[in-house]
Design an enzyme around this catalytic site. Structure first.
Site, PDB file in Angstrom:
ATOM      1  N   ASN A   1       1.057  -0.863   0.521  1.00  0.00           N
ATOM      2  CA  ASN A   1      -0.256  -0.353  -0.018  1.00  0.00           C
ATOM      3  C   ASN A   1       0.756   1.683  -0.130  1.00  0.00           C
ATOM      4  O   ASN A   1       1.791   1.717   0.836  1.00  0.00           O
ATOM      5  CB  ASN A   1      -0.940   0.082   1.204  1.00  0.00           C
ATOM      6  CG  ASN A   1      -1.676   1.254   1.119  1.00  0.00           C
ATOM      7  OD1 ASN A   1      -1.654   2.013   0.195  1.00  0.00           O
ATOM      8  ND2 ASN A   1      -2.126   1.369   2.167  1.00  0.00           N
ATOM      9  N   TRP A   2       0.658   1.928  -1.203  1.00  0.00           N
ATOM     10  CA  TRP A   2       2.533   2.869  -1.082  1.00  0.00           C
ATOM     11  C   TRP A   2       0.971   4.239  -0.685  1.00  0.00           C
ATOM     12  O   TRP A   2       2.336   5.197  -0.543  1.00  0.00           O
ATOM     13  CB  TRP A   2       2.052   3.324  -3.274  1.00  0.00           C
ATOM     14  CG  TRP A   2       3.480   2.658  -3.601  1.00  0.00           C
ATOM     15  CD1 TRP A   2       3.543   0.957  -2.788  1.00  0.00           C
ATOM     16  CD2 TRP A   2       3.703   2.841  -4.733  1.00  0.00           C
ATOM     17  NE1 TRP A   2       4.486   0.851  -4.615  1.00  0.00           N
ATOM     18  CE2 TRP A   2       4.406   1.234  -5.250  1.00  0.00           C
ATOM     19  CE3 TRP A   2       3.609   3.519  -6.142  1.00  0.00           C
ATOM     20  CZ2 TRP A   2       4.614   1.196  -6.119  1.00  0.00           C
ATOM     21  CZ3 TRP A   2       4.287   3.405  -7.177  1.00  0.00           C
ATOM     22  CH2 TRP A   2       4.534   1.869  -6.994  1.00  0.00           C
ATOM     23  N   LYS A   3      -0.019   4.282  -0.022  1.00  0.00           N
ATOM     24  CA  LYS A   3      -0.786   5.632   0.293  1.00  0.00           C
ATOM     25  C   LYS A   3      -0.229   6.577  -0.466  1.00  0.00           C
ATOM     26  O   LYS A   3       0.058   6.474  -2.110  1.00  0.00           O
ATOM     27  CB  LYS A   3      -0.008   5.784   1.582  1.00  0.00           C
ATOM     28  CG  LYS A   3      -0.115   4.133   2.519  1.00  0.00           C
ATOM     29  CD  LYS A   3      -0.094   4.766   3.903  1.00  0.00           C
ATOM     30  CE  LYS A   3      -0.175   3.242   4.628  1.00  0.00           C
ATOM     31  NZ  LYS A   3       0.234   3.024   6.445  1.00  0.00           N
TER      32      LYS A   3
ATOM     33  N   HIS B   1      -9.352   0.689   5.275  1.00  0.00           N
ATOM     34  CA  HIS B   1      -8.496   0.968   5.882  1.00  0.00           C
ATOM     35  C   HIS B   1      -8.344   1.770   6.758  1.00  0.00           C
ATOM     36  O   HIS B   1      -8.954   2.516   6.877  1.00  0.00           O
ATOM     37  CB  HIS B   1      -7.412   1.607   4.818  1.00  0.00           C
ATOM     38  CG  HIS B   1      -5.880   1.410   5.476  1.00  0.00           C
ATOM     39  ND1 HIS B   1      -5.808   2.408   6.014  1.00  0.00           N
ATOM     40  CD2 HIS B   1      -4.691   0.818   5.224  1.00  0.00           C
ATOM     41  CE1 HIS B   1      -4.379   2.603   6.212  1.00  0.00           C
ATOM     42  NE2 HIS B   1      -4.132   1.062   5.594  1.00  0.00           N
TER      43      HIS B   1
ATOM     44  N   GLU C   1      -5.212  -5.053  10.508  1.00  0.00           N
ATOM     45  CA  GLU C   1      -4.513  -4.140  10.776  1.00  0.00           C
ATOM     46  C   GLU C   1      -4.682  -3.629  12.230  1.00  0.00           C
ATOM     47  O   GLU C   1      -5.986  -2.689  12.426  1.00  0.00           O
ATOM     48  CB  GLU C   1      -4.593  -2.538   9.674  1.00  0.00           C
ATOM     49  CG  GLU C   1      -6.280  -2.722   8.895  1.00  0.00           C
ATOM     50  CD  GLU C   1      -5.756  -1.288   8.552  1.00  0.00           C
ATOM     51  OE1 GLU C   1      -4.811  -0.960   8.623  1.00  0.00           O
ATOM     52  OE2 GLU C   1      -7.167  -0.293   7.850  1.00  0.00           O
TER      53      GLU C   1
ATOM     54  N   SER D   1       3.022  -2.777  10.786  1.00  0.00           N
ATOM     55  CA  SER D   1       4.111  -2.116  10.212  1.00  0.00           C
ATOM     56  C   SER D   1       5.250  -3.622  10.223  1.00  0.00           C
ATOM     57  O   SER D   1       5.987  -4.185  10.605  1.00  0.00           O
ATOM     58  CB  SER D   1       5.140  -2.096  11.778  1.00  0.00           C
ATOM     59  OG  SER D   1       4.157  -1.240  11.499  1.00  0.00           O
TER      60      SER D   1
ATOM     61  N   GLY E   1       2.922  -1.083   3.956  1.00  0.00           N
ATOM     62  CA  GLY E   1       3.237   0.134   3.601  1.00  0.00           C
ATOM     63  C   GLY E   1       4.089   0.340   3.552  1.00  0.00           C
ATOM     64  O   GLY E   1       4.719   0.469   3.226  1.00  0.00           O
ATOM     65  N   GLY E   2       5.070   1.343   4.363  1.00  0.00           N
ATOM     66  CA  GLY E   2       5.996   1.591   4.246  1.00  0.00           C
ATOM     67  C   GLY E   2       7.171   0.830   3.709  1.00  0.00           C
ATOM     68  O   GLY E   2       8.081   1.694   3.006  1.00  0.00           O
TER      69      GLY E   2
END
Length: 252
Positions: free
Chosen positions: A10-12, A96, A168, A213, A234-235
């Site tokens: 998920n690049w957000k 989300h 999540e 995470s 995510g990151g």
């Protein structure tokens, strides 16, 4: 992990044309194939054409991060499921925690988005999870039950079969905190059992991935849990080496 593994990035709201090109090319090069696992990247809307161009014909699928519950109409700024399919998307994230928290999406709206996605043959990645306050109040199971029940109540349990569930823990998103593998497993088992109350075969087969995470250095331990089938990343999905390593950790 008896089910096929699945990892979605998920690049957000990150990226630009140059960075995306480098990242996507590196991912394609680093993941020529996966054994009993699959992967995808969910990119911002403006970059769907770029993702399609780079990823078409590879082992990496692509998708969106959100959709409208409506198919078309006077909904300024919204994007429909059908628009995503025009760009070859296979997946879309719905519910989300950032959508629920920052934009007021409630369980009913998320259920409607789930339904809209499936009507256009997209695979919804349904996010469920609890806040720190809810966890400390021992409300984790009640919160997640309401989130799941809203979807099952609208579309029926059979529709769940054509989806991915992502747990999540909101308290672990972007904080660097991670649930222990056993804490995550306990919630994943609850999700599977909640679905099993409606249909045990669907519950046994559905992919339930962890979205708190996940990094290269903890993915293998998390994915070794019996009810954790991969991750919503995510990151770490913005770093090719990290994402590739996580994808390989989902193999079985």
């Amino acid at each position: 992990m008896t089910r096929a593994g699945f990892v979605a990035g998920n690049w957000k709201m990150y990226g630009n044309l140059v960075q995306n090109q480098e990242l996507l090319a590196a991912i394609v090069l680093g993941i020529p194939s996966l054994q009993n696992a699959s992967c995808a990247v969910c990119v911002p809307y403006p970059y769907l054409a770029q993702a399609q161009s780079v990823l078409k014909g590879t082992h990496v699928a692509w998708g969106g991060q959100n959709i409208s519950q409506h198919h078309q109409g006077a909904y300024t700024g919204e994007v429909s499921a059908g628009m995503l399919t025009d760009f070859g998307c296979r997946y879309v994230i719905v519910g989300h925690s950032e959508r629920r928290t920052l934009y007021g999406e409630d369980n009913q709206m998320v259920a409607e988005k789930f339904h809209s996605a499936q009507e256009q043959s997209l695979v919804p990645i349904l996010c469920v999870g609890e806040t720190l306050a809810q966890r400390e109040a021992n409300e984790t199971e009640q919160v997640i039950a309401r989130q799941l029940d809203a979807v099952i109540g609208l579309v029926g349990v059979n529709a769940i079969k054509q989806s991915v569930i992502a747990y999540e823990p909101v308290w672990a998103i972007g904080t660097g905190e991670t649930a222990t593998p056993q804490q995550a497993q306990d919630v994943h088992a609850f999700v599977r059992n909640r679905i099993a109350a409606h249909n045990s075969e669907i519950a046994a087969d559905i992919q339930i991935v962890y979205g708190g995470s996940v990094k290269a250095n903890n993915a293998s331990e998390l994915f070794a849990m019996p009810d954790i089938d991969g991750g919503l990343i995510g990151g770490a999905s913005l770093v090719a080496a990290e994402f590739i390593s996580i994808c390989f950790a989902a193999q079985s």
